[in-house]
Design an enzyme around this catalytic site. Structure first.
Site, PDB file in Angstrom:
ATOM      1  N   CYS A 257      73.925  -9.641  -4.677  1.00 32.46           N
ATOM      2  CA  CYS A 257      74.059 -10.398  -3.415  1.00 32.46           C
ATOM      3  C   CYS A 257      75.294 -11.295  -3.403  1.00 32.46           C
ATOM      4  O   CYS A 257      76.392 -10.786  -3.265  1.00 32.46           O
ATOM      5  CB  CYS A 257      72.771 -11.151  -3.117  1.00 32.46           C
ATOM      6  SG  CYS A 257      71.450 -10.010  -2.638  1.00 32.46           S
ATOM      7  N   HIS A 343      68.139  -6.873  -3.563  1.00 33.42           N
ATOM      8  CA  HIS A 343      67.445  -7.486  -4.694  1.00 33.42           C
ATOM      9  C   HIS A 343      66.612  -6.463  -5.465  1.00 33.42           C
ATOM     10  O   HIS A 343      65.439  -6.237  -5.153  1.00 33.42           O
ATOM     11  CB  HIS A 343      66.550  -8.626  -4.208  1.00 33.42           C
ATOM     12  CG  HIS A 343      67.314  -9.850  -3.811  1.00 33.42           C
ATOM     13  ND1 HIS A 343      67.704 -10.794  -4.735  1.00 33.42           N
ATOM     14  CD2 HIS A 343      67.771 -10.270  -2.615  1.00 33.42           C
ATOM     15  CE1 HIS A 343      68.378 -11.759  -4.113  1.00 33.42           C
ATOM     16  NE2 HIS A 343      68.427 -11.453  -2.826  1.00 33.42           N
ATOM     17  N   GLU A 345      65.278  -6.763  -8.258  1.00 34.76           N
ATOM     18  CA  GLU A 345      64.177  -7.406  -8.993  1.00 34.76           C
ATOM     19  C   GLU A 345      62.937  -7.623  -8.143  1.00 34.76           C
ATOM     20  O   GLU A 345      61.859  -7.903  -8.669  1.00 34.76           O
ATOM     21  CB  GLU A 345      64.649  -8.755  -9.559  1.00 34.76           C
ATOM     22  CG  GLU A 345      64.643  -9.914  -8.580  1.00 34.76           C
ATOM     23  CD  GLU A 345      65.736  -9.869  -7.517  1.00 34.76           C
ATOM     24  OE1 GLU A 345      65.654 -10.615  -6.540  1.00 34.76           O
ATOM     25  OE2 GLU A 345      66.688  -9.068  -7.686  1.00 34.76           O
TER      26      GLU A 345
END
Length: 371
Positions: A257, A343, A345
């Site tokens: 990001c 993202h 994760e």
């Protein structure tokens, strides 16, 4: 739980548009950029995501709070959103494993919340007119008072916020006897990113956003990580210079990001503020390298200029967003440097993108002898 008031609340947008709702009982006034998230679950992770610092969250999901909160479902040291706007706020929760109610969580943090809002109308308005600054109030301030407050709110375009959420002193995460050492630059890092690295036999030292290359290098890491974070990447001039040095070190570099945007800027590619940004847990991505789609979690209001990436002889696009073709991933052609604009994760149901952490570890494994 001490909620008794259901007083009228106000949402004033920067273009003068006004929406009304009700207070959940926490009095106050707050301001920030109003943006919407389409996620149906994961609200606690959203509220504690440092990338949302300085923003008022508008939830498109009809119910907020119905499954309470849990101590393990936070992505930082506390709430980072400036305020919340929602349709139905659940004061009670039904999940047995919850550690408490969302109301108590908000009351403890004195977060201003406006509920009973026609969120479909408000989201449609923002979608058509773009993300914009707003002020929300539950304490009875007049429209004129709110206009005065709103006039002083800075625009997100050009606003540096990483310094507001970054750690002040370095700290360690994971097993110190792990195989790999990672130096992470904290621009607003999410806790779950650290978990994903630790699960892959990495010992992470997290550095403040203004750490120098020499400070990062002194940890003698196998690889470097540039984290997510809030605000406009372009004012982070020193971070961009550090990124250039990290890349020149010939060790693996992974960015997510804001870190992705910093890597692009370090290679002479510009970024721009998006009309609305991408915020949700069902964003479709195409992996150019594998020709496979991925369902991803996203939260960003800035993006990398695609034409400039395509014109850069040192870079290639590895992922793009299937809805609007924006750049979702890049890598350097001659180095173990890569980044994504989402993202991996977060695992918004599927785990489509966690392989990126494995790729980072594989890069470090390949170059481990150079430490």
């Amino acid at each position: 739980m001490k909620y008794t008031s259901r007083d009228k609340a106000v949402i004033l947008l920067s273009d003068g548009t006004i929406f009304y709702g009700k207070s959940i009982g926490i009095k106050g006034t707050t301001h920030g950029e109003l943006c919407f998230n389409t996620g149906v679950t994961g609200y606690q992770e959203i509220f504690t995501d440092p990338s949302y610092f300085g923003q008022i969250m508008l939830s498109t999901n009809a119910h907020i709070g119905n499954y309470g909160v849990h101590d393990d479902e936070v992505d930082s040291d506390g709430i980072k959103i400036a305020g919340l706007v929602c349709k139905n706020f659940s004061f009670h929760y039904s999940r047995p494993a919850a550690s408490g109610s969302l109301y108590d969580y908000f009351e403890k943090n004195n977060l201003v919340v406006v509920s009973d809002v026609d969120t479909r109308a408000l989201v449609s308005y923002i979608r058509d007119n773009g993300a914009m600054n707003a002020v929300i109030s539950t304490d009875g301030k007049s429209i004129e008072e709110l206009k005065s407050i709103l006039n002083a709110v800075p625009d997100m375009n050009g606003l540096e916020l990483a310094s507001k959420v970054s750690v002040k002193e370095p700290y360690f995460y994971g097993n110190e006897n792990a195989t790999y050492k990672v130096a992470a630059l904290d621009l607003g890092i999410k806790t779950n990113i650290l978990r994903c690295l630790a699960e892959r036999d990495c010992y992470v030292k997290v550095f403040p956003y203004n750490a120098t290359y020499d400070q990062l290098k002194a940890f003698n890491p196998h690889g470097y990580f540039l984290s997510n974070g809030p605000g406009d990447p372009q004012p982070l001039h020193d971070v961009i210079e550090v990124a250039k040095e990290l890349i020149a070190s010939d060790k693996p570099v992974f960015g997510i990001c804001l870190g992705h945007q910093i890597i692009a800027l370090s290679q002479g590619v510009s970024t721009y503020k998006m009309f609305n940004g991408h915020r949700g847990i069902n964003h479709p991505i195409m992996n150019v390298l594998t020709n496979r789609g991925e369902i991803t979690s996203q939260n960003h209001g800035f993006a990398v200029n695609r034409e400039e990436v395509e014109a850069n002889e040192n870079l290639e696009i590895t992922h793009y967003h299937l809805n609007d073709q924006t750049v979702a991933g890049i890598r350097l052609k001659d180095k173990a440097v890569f980044s994504v604009q989402y993202h991996p994760e977060s695992s918004p149901g599927p785990n489509d993108s966690k392989y990126l952490f494995d790729e980072f570890v594989n890069y470090m494994k390949t170059s481990k002898g150079t430490v």
